[in-house]
Structures are given as structure tokens and as C-alpha cells.
Design an enzyme around this catalytic site. Structure first.
Site, PDB file in Angstrom:
ATOM      1  N   ARG A  20       2.544  10.217  39.479  1.00 29.70           N
ATOM      2  CA  ARG A  20       2.543  11.403  38.616  1.00 29.70           C
ATOM      3  C   ARG A  20       1.272  12.219  38.820  1.00 29.70           C
ATOM      4  NH1 ARG A  20       2.670  10.348  32.726  1.00 29.70           N
ATOM      5  NH2 ARG A  20       2.304  12.564  32.920  1.00 29.70           N
TER       6      ARG A  20
ATOM      7  N   LYS B 195      -3.716  18.741  39.129  1.00 34.60           N
ATOM      8  CA  LYS B 195      -2.441  18.609  38.396  1.00 34.60           C
ATOM      9  C   LYS B 195      -2.492  19.389  37.083  1.00 34.60           C
ATOM     10  CE  LYS B 195      -1.723  14.868  35.701  1.00 34.60           C
ATOM     11  NZ  LYS B 195      -1.366  15.130  34.302  1.00 34.60           N
ATOM     12  N   ASN B 196      -3.574  19.203  36.329  1.00 27.83           N
ATOM     13  CA  ASN B 196      -3.608  19.791  34.984  1.00 27.83           C
ATOM     14  C   ASN B 196      -3.876  21.289  34.982  1.00 27.83           C
ATOM     15  OD1 ASN B 196      -2.944  17.347  33.960  1.00 27.83           O
ATOM     16  ND2 ASN B 196      -4.972  16.861  33.137  1.00 27.83           N
TER      17      ASN B 196
ATOM     18  N   ARG C 174      -0.932  12.114  19.698  1.00 27.50           N
ATOM     19  CA  ARG C 174      -0.809  13.417  20.348  1.00 27.50           C
ATOM     20  C   ARG C 174       0.170  14.380  19.670  1.00 27.50           C
ATOM     21  NH1 ARG C 174      -0.797  12.731  26.741  1.00 27.50           N
ATOM     22  NH2 ARG C 174      -1.797  14.756  26.665  1.00 27.50           N
TER      23      ARG C 174
ATOM     24  N   ASP D 263     -10.260  11.733  30.767  1.00 26.74           N
ATOM     25  CA  ASP D 263      -9.407  11.363  31.901  1.00 26.74           C
ATOM     26  C   ASP D 263     -10.160  10.565  32.970  1.00 26.74           C
ATOM     27  OD1 ASP D 263      -7.253  12.572  30.723  1.00 26.74           O
ATOM     28  OD2 ASP D 263      -7.365  14.406  31.917  1.00 26.74           O
TER      29      ASP D 263
ATOM     30  N   CYS E  20       3.387   8.658  22.735  1.00 28.74           N
ATOM     31  CA  CYS E  20       2.710   8.691  24.024  1.00 28.74           C
ATOM     32  C   CYS E  20       1.837   7.458  24.131  1.00 28.74           C
ATOM     33  CB  CYS E  20       1.867   9.962  24.084  1.00 28.74           C
ATOM     34  SG  CYS E  20       0.679  10.004  25.409  1.00 28.74           S
TER      35      CYS E  20
END
Ligand code: EPU
Length: 430
Positions: free
Chosen positions: A408, A22-23, A131, A316, A126
Site C-alpha cells: 500500500r 503516497k500521502n 480516527r 509515520d 482503523c
């Protein structure tokens, strides 16, 4: 809203195909704004964030086509997407969209580089920390942009185009590095990025930009040099495998016991996390097809970790590792150094019987013999999946609410775990 229902206690055995990252996919898609030719991306995961970014890019004038199904494809085969920004029709990215997905703020760089202006909503708060985007804006200013904040928007202008410059990041930032790269590729002259993020997703973006005609060297190191070019063309690029998804399923297997091949995974993308898992008692083997994770018989040992920029242990994977440590022998200390508020999963893990004490950026996780199922929910996708991992080893039934967080970032989660023997199902509420 959908829920995921899990009945814990089953070992995981079989194979889990690892999706595209995803990233990596998100900045690669954003890079399509830099050229009027077609960027074709393969191995793009089917995720809510990808669908949302397609909508956002569509607003700027990017046409996209998703290739249809091919023989032999499964629900987890990545998709191929063609993106073409022949004309940029709008250089504004509105609050309603940017606030839904922070990474979309990064459009500011290619819009500015190609059009000389961009008006992008500041993303706002967030769930995992404040952030800010100050370093992203600093990088653009170093390349000659004028920036002002107006009505909640960052307005960036460089009517005569960007020019190369030296960017020294005081702190490692992935988004800052992506932004600097996408701005510098079309700037006049040479840009040097110091203290650049070394994350594999930065390397993937640089590889793709180079395939489009950019001249970037040093990606993957802390010093990246970009020689600007006047235009970029189309390219075809395959998104690298998702190291966070890989680590998540490796931790799930360590938690439940069993023997799973994470097919398509690359160990070099998450060596620190794999080393930590080995210390905790999992057997990890690199094979030609991916990474095999085994835990049989013996229990899990407590291991201390500190999150760090790549190549350190990734933030993560912090929540998932904490879930694993809830059943370890002994007490593990987990320190979060990247985001100041990334412990929102702690109180939800406590609902399953975990014993965790927080002290600033440190969590003390005292392993317990038994977790018990309960209804839980989470505020971000990595926290949500940590609850799934705990639930797989909890006695009885857990329902995970707010499943949109999982959608997501985790492609076909219940399908992948279910195929390996987990008792997991999605309950649609519609
Ligand atoms: N930071 C600043 N100012 C800035 C930018 C960042 O102070 O202008 C700080 C952040 O507040 C944070 C640290 O620098 O404390 C690192 O943030 P970074 O910019 O590296 O994070 P990001 O680019 O916003 C990406 C990932 C995150 C991942 C982080 C760290 C994407 C789309 N997001 O975010 O992924 O946690 O890097 O590796 O690539 C996720 O996928 O769940 C996720 C949150």
C-alpha cells in the site's frame, strides 16, 4: 498471500531512488474531481493505494490514463497519470471502497463543492486509532454545508453552493486541512483556515490547486487564506518526494550500517527526523542528488522522541524509529501524541527479541545486543516496514506476513533494499 523473507546481517550500500509521496499523490488525485479539464500528475508512485483510488474515482466518473513505459525508465520511475472528470456521474462513495482506504473519504469535499451534494460512507475503525472525521465535517459546515449521518453515510448538501467562512481547527488535522482546501477553492468569498496542518503534502496540494486556477495563500503556515473562484481548469503537477519513505530507508541504513544515497530526497521535508538520526549516530549529508546516510563502526545511541505535527517528528516514522532503537545503547523513550493506538508493532518487535515496555502513550525501548529472526506480521504499513528494518539487523531469517500492507505504501521495497545488498525476497503464495 505474499510474504517477504529477509536474512539479516548485511550492511546497506549503494543508492535508493525515492518515490513520489503516497500521502501527496492521494489528495492530488482527488483534486481532479474539482474540474472538468485534465489534471496530469507526474511522479505518482506505483502503489496499491493509488490503484484503489483510481477505481474509486472511476466510480464518480473520472477517466484516467497511465502513460506507457519510456526509454530509460526503471521499475522505480514514477508514473504519469492523466485524470479527467468531465462529468461527475455519481456523488456517492460506497462503504466497500471507503472502508478499504480512509483517505478516499476526502472525495466529500470536491464532490460537494462541484455538485452541491455528496454521500460518502463513514470510514469506520482503523488499526492505529479511532480516527474520527468530525473535524472534516465541521469544516464543511463552516462553509455552509448541511450534514447529516444516514445509514452509515455522511450526507452533505449545499444546493446553492458553498460560501467562504472561518475554520478554526481545535487540533491539527492533515485530512481536515485537505478537505477544507478542496471545499474552499470553489466557495463564494474568502475562507480563512486557522491551525491548519503545515505538512508538505498540504503545500503540494495547494500548489497544484493554484496551478488549476485556485487562489490559496499561506499553505505551509498555520493560517491559510483561500479566495474562492467560480471554476478550476486543468494543470500539470509533479508529486513531491516521499518524506516517510526517505526517513524509513535512512533508518534502515542507520540500523544495518553502510553508506546509501537516497536519491531525489529533500532534507527540508524531514529535518526533525534527520536531526534525531544524527543524534543516534548516523552521518547525514545533503547532496545535490539527495541525502547521503552513513553509519560505520560505532553503534547506535538511544534518543528520545515525541511525535508531533509537521515540522516535528512524524508519527509515520515512529514505528521505524522504534525498530532502530531496539538495538541502541541505552533506553529510548518514544511518545506517540498523534494516534492513540499506534503501538501495534511492539509485540511483533518483541518476537524478534526487542525489549519494549508500554505505559500509555509512552514506549520505553531498552536496546539489546542481538535480535533474532522470526515470522511476524503487522496491522498497518508503517508498522510492517518497522519489522523489515528490525529484520535487516536480526540474526537469521524473518518472514513478514500480510505484505499487502507494505504494497500500500512502499514502492518496490524488496527491489530497492536488495539493490543495496540486503538479502530480501518476496515469496509469492499464489
Ligand atoms: N482527528 C480528529 N477528527 C478529525 C480528523 C482527525 O480527531 O475529524 C484526529 C485523528 O484521530 C488524529 C489527529 O487528529 O488523532 C491527526 O489526524 P489527521 O487528520 O492529521 O490524519 P489523516 O489526515 O487521517 C494523514 C496521513 C497519515 C498520517 C496523518 C498524520 C494520509 C493519507 N494519511 O492522515 O498517514 O499519519 O496524516 O500525519 O495522508 C500513513 O501514511 O501510514 C498514515 C497513516
Amino acid at each position: 498471500m505474499d510474504q517477504i523473507r529477509i536474512v539479516g546481517g548485511e550492511a546497506l550500500n549503494g543508492a535508493i531512488p525515492i518515490s513520489g509521496a503516497k500521502n501527496a499523490a492521494l489528495p492530488l488525485m482527488i483534486a481532479s474531481l474539482l474540474t472538468d479539464e485534465t489534471l496530469q500528475l507526474h511522479n505518482v508512485p506505483r502503489l496499491a493505494d493509488v490503484a484503489l483510488l483510481l477505481r474509486i474515482l472511476g466510480n464518480h466518473g473520472v477517466d484516467h490514463g497511465v502513460a506507457g513505459k519510456r526509454p530509460g525508465q526503471t521499475p522505480t520511475t514514477g508514473q504519469s497519470i492523466r485524470l479527467r472528470a468531465r462529468d461527475i456521474i455519481d456523488t456517492t462513495a460506497p462503504y466497500e471502497l471507503v472502508s478499504k482506504m480512509r483517505a478516499s473519504f476526502w472525495v466529500i469535499a470536491p464532490l460537494l463543492a462541484r455538485m452541491g451534494e455528496a454521500r460518502v460512507s463513514l470510514p469506520g475503525g482503523c488499526a492505529i486509532g479511532t480516527r474520527p472525521v468530525d473535524l472534516l465535517l465541521m469544516a464543511l459546515e463552516r462553509l455552509g454545508a448541511d450534514i447529516e449521518i444516514d445509514g452509515g453515510y455522511a450526507v452533505a448538501r449545499a444546493p446553492k453552493g458553498l460560501r467562504g467562512g472561518d475554520i478554526v481547527f481545535p487540533k491539527v488535522t492533515v485530512g481536515g486541512t485537505h478537505t477544507a482546501l478542496m471545499a474552499a477553492v470553489l466557495a463564494r468569498g474568502t475562507t480563512v483556515i486557522e491551525n491548519a496542518a503545515r505538512e508538505p503534502e498540504v503545500v503540494d496540494l495547494a500548489d497544484c490547486l493554484n496551478a488549476m486556477g485556485a487562489r490559496i495563500s499561506g499553505a505551509g503556515s498555520a493560517r491559510i487564506v483561500v479566495d474562492g473562484v467560480s471554476r478550476l481548469g486543468g494543470a500539470e503537477h509533479t508529486v513531491l518526494p516521499d518524506r516517510i519513505e526517505t526517513g524509513t530507508y535512512a533508518m534502515a541504513v542507520a540500523m544495518t550500517g553502510g553508506d546509501v544515497l537516497l536519491s531525489g530526497a529533500r532534507p527540508d521535508l524531514l529535518q526533525a527526523a534527520l536531526d534525531t538520526l544524527e543524534q543516534a549516530g548516523a552521518e547525514i549529508t545533503a547532496t545535490n542528488e539527495g541525502i547521503r546516510v552513513v553509519r560505520n563502526g560505532h553503534g547506535i545511541s538511544a534518543v528520545d522522541v515525541t511525535t508531533e505535527p509537521f515540522p516535528g517528528f512524524p508519527t509515520d516514522l515512529q514505528a521505524q524509529f522504534m525498530a532502530l532503537m531496539t538495538k541502541a545503547r541505552g533506553t529510548s523513550r518514544i511518545r506517540e501524541t498523534i494516534f492513540e493506538n499506534r503501538f501495534m508493532h511492539v509485540q511483533e518487535l518483541a518476537r524478534l527479541g526487542a525489549r519494549i515496555r508500554l505505559d500509555g502513550d509512552l514506549a520505553y525501548v531498552e536496546g539489546v545486543r542481538r535480535l533474532t529472526g522470526a515470522p511476524v506480521m503487522a496491522t498497518d504499513l508503517r508498522a510492517s516496514v518497522s519489522l523489515v528494518i528490525a529484520a535487516l539487523a536480526a540474526d537469521g531469517e524473518t518472514t513478514v506476513n500480510r505484505v499487502y500492507h507494505l504494497d500500500r505504501g512502499f514502492e518496490a521495497l524488496e527491489h530497492k533494499l536488495g539493490q543495496c545488498g540486503a538479502r530480501i525476497e518476496r515469496i509469492s503464495q499464489s
